[in-house]
Every structure is written in C-alpha cells, then in structure tokens.
Design an enzyme around this catalytic site. Structure first.
Site, PDB file in Angstrom:
ATOM      1  N   HIS A 198       6.542 -55.048  34.437  1.00  0.00           N
ATOM      2  CA  HIS A 198       5.364 -54.503  33.768  1.00  0.00           C
ATOM      3  C   HIS A 198       5.770 -53.453  32.736  1.00  0.00           C
ATOM      4  O   HIS A 198       6.890 -52.966  32.741  1.00  0.00           O
ATOM      5  CB  HIS A 198       4.366 -53.906  34.765  1.00  0.00           C
ATOM      6  CG  HIS A 198       4.864 -52.711  35.520  1.00  0.00           C
ATOM      7  ND1 HIS A 198       5.369 -52.797  36.794  1.00  0.00           N
ATOM      8  CD2 HIS A 198       4.941 -51.396  35.189  1.00  0.00           C
ATOM      9  CE1 HIS A 198       5.727 -51.605  37.211  1.00  0.00           C
ATOM     10  NE2 HIS A 198       5.480 -50.715  36.244  1.00  0.00           N
ATOM     11  N   ARG A 231      -0.068 -44.753  29.647  1.00  0.00           N
ATOM     12  CA  ARG A 231      -0.957 -43.703  30.159  1.00  0.00           C
ATOM     13  C   ARG A 231      -2.261 -43.769  29.365  1.00  0.00           C
ATOM     14  O   ARG A 231      -2.235 -43.849  28.141  1.00  0.00           O
ATOM     15  CB  ARG A 231      -0.300 -42.337  30.005  1.00  0.00           C
ATOM     16  CG  ARG A 231       0.842 -42.130  30.966  1.00  0.00           C
ATOM     17  CD  ARG A 231       1.430 -40.717  30.845  1.00  0.00           C
ATOM     18  NE  ARG A 231       2.471 -40.522  31.830  1.00  0.00           N
ATOM     19  CZ  ARG A 231       3.751 -40.843  31.630  1.00  0.00           C
ATOM     20  NH1 ARG A 231       4.140 -41.349  30.482  1.00  0.00           N
ATOM     21  NH2 ARG A 231       4.636 -40.640  32.582  1.00  0.00           N
ATOM     22  N   ASN A 285      -4.240 -40.449  34.863  1.00  0.00           N
ATOM     23  CA  ASN A 285      -4.105 -39.159  35.539  1.00  0.00           C
ATOM     24  C   ASN A 285      -5.462 -38.462  35.440  1.00  0.00           C
ATOM     25  O   ASN A 285      -5.965 -38.225  34.343  1.00  0.00           O
ATOM     26  CB  ASN A 285      -2.995 -38.331  34.886  1.00  0.00           C
ATOM     27  CG  ASN A 285      -1.641 -38.954  35.125  1.00  0.00           C
ATOM     28  OD1 ASN A 285      -1.183 -39.040  36.252  1.00  0.00           O
ATOM     29  ND2 ASN A 285      -1.004 -39.419  34.061  1.00  0.00           N
ATOM     30  N   HIS A 335       4.634 -51.429  19.945  1.00  0.00           N
ATOM     31  CA  HIS A 335       3.456 -52.216  20.255  1.00  0.00           C
ATOM     32  C   HIS A 335       3.751 -53.178  21.396  1.00  0.00           C
ATOM     33  O   HIS A 335       4.893 -53.399  21.754  1.00  0.00           O
ATOM     34  CB  HIS A 335       2.978 -53.012  19.023  1.00  0.00           C
ATOM     35  CG  HIS A 335       4.006 -53.980  18.518  1.00  0.00           C
ATOM     36  ND1 HIS A 335       4.909 -53.647  17.541  1.00  0.00           N
ATOM     37  CD2 HIS A 335       4.284 -55.260  18.867  1.00  0.00           C
ATOM     38  CE1 HIS A 335       5.693 -54.681  17.297  1.00  0.00           C
ATOM     39  NE2 HIS A 335       5.343 -55.669  18.103  1.00  0.00           N
ATOM     40  N   GLU A 346       0.088 -56.300  18.914  1.00  0.00           N
ATOM     41  CA  GLU A 346       0.309 -57.313  17.877  1.00  0.00           C
ATOM     42  C   GLU A 346      -0.123 -58.662  18.416  1.00  0.00           C
ATOM     43  O   GLU A 346       0.217 -59.041  19.541  1.00  0.00           O
ATOM     44  CB  GLU A 346       1.795 -57.369  17.515  1.00  0.00           C
ATOM     45  CG  GLU A 346       2.107 -58.414  16.458  1.00  0.00           C
ATOM     46  CD  GLU A 346       3.587 -58.493  16.125  1.00  0.00           C
ATOM     47  OE1 GLU A 346       3.914 -59.022  15.050  1.00  0.00           O
ATOM     48  OE2 GLU A 346       4.431 -58.045  16.941  1.00  0.00           O
TER      49      GLU A 346
END
Length: 129
Positions: free
Chosen positions: A5, A9, A60, A74, A122
C-alpha cells in the site's frame, strides 16, 4: 515481494473516502479506529489487498490539514476511457487539474485530478481511444 500500500495523511476522512470511493470508484477495503493513538486507518482500492496494492488513508484526529511538500509526486491509475472518466469526475464535483491529452514529449494520453487534500492522481489511458 510486492507493493502492499501507499499511505496518505488526510485532514478529513469523510471527504477523502467520498472522493476515493465515489469519484474514483474504489472500495473501502477496511477501516479501524485507534482511540489510544487518536487516529483512524482506512484502506481503499479496486481489489482485495491479497491481489492488488491499496491506498492507506491515515486520519489523525487532531490534525485537519497537511502540507504536501515538494517530494510527493502522484499516484497513477490506468483507465480505459480517459475522456469519459474526466467528465464523470467533473460531474461529481472532482477537480481535473490537467485535461486529457498526450504527455509532453510523448504520445501517452494522460490527465491529472486532485483529491480533497491536494494530492495529485495521474490518469493514464490504457486502451486505444
């Protein structure tokens, strides 16, 4: 080895989930709150994490904004019909920051969209139009 992955944030988890799930048509794969650490992790993607990489959205609870910085580039997504995809994204309130067209110094058709946090995505045409 394989990529599992990419973590981003986010300042508003609901807006981010709406964008990735409803505008980019990803699925919410899993989500968990961590009250002791005051954060939530939500994983989104197109297929199960056992088959394909996902995006981890880290929220958070005490932070509503992040500076992206100059190092981030990107995320890239392959799409069958880039023009229809951009039209759909715009119709759903998404922000297309570069309209579809050939990339500079090449022939690959690309476009760029931006998520609610300012992260660039993109879009790359994967089939001949």
């Amino acid at each position: 080895m394989r990529i599992l992955h990419t973590m981003l944030r986010v300042g508003n988890l609901e807006k981010s989930l709406d964008f990735y799930c409803n505008v980019l048509n990803m699925k919410l794969l899993r989500q968990k709150d961590y009250p002791g650490g005051k954060f939530t992790l939500a994983f989104v993607g197109y297929r199960d994490e056992s088959e394909e990489a996902a995006i981890e959205l880290t929220y958070n609870w005490d932070t509503d904004h992040y500076d992206i910085g100059t190092g981030y580039g990107h995320i890239a997504l392959g799409v069958d019909d880039i023009y229809a995809t951009c039209d759909r994204i715009k119709a759903q309130g998404g922000k297309v920051t570069r309209e579809p067209g050939p990339m500079k110094h090449g022939s690959t058709v690309i476009a760029f969209v931006e998520d609610p946090n300012g992260y660039k995505i993109e879009l790359i045409q994967t089939k001949a139009a």
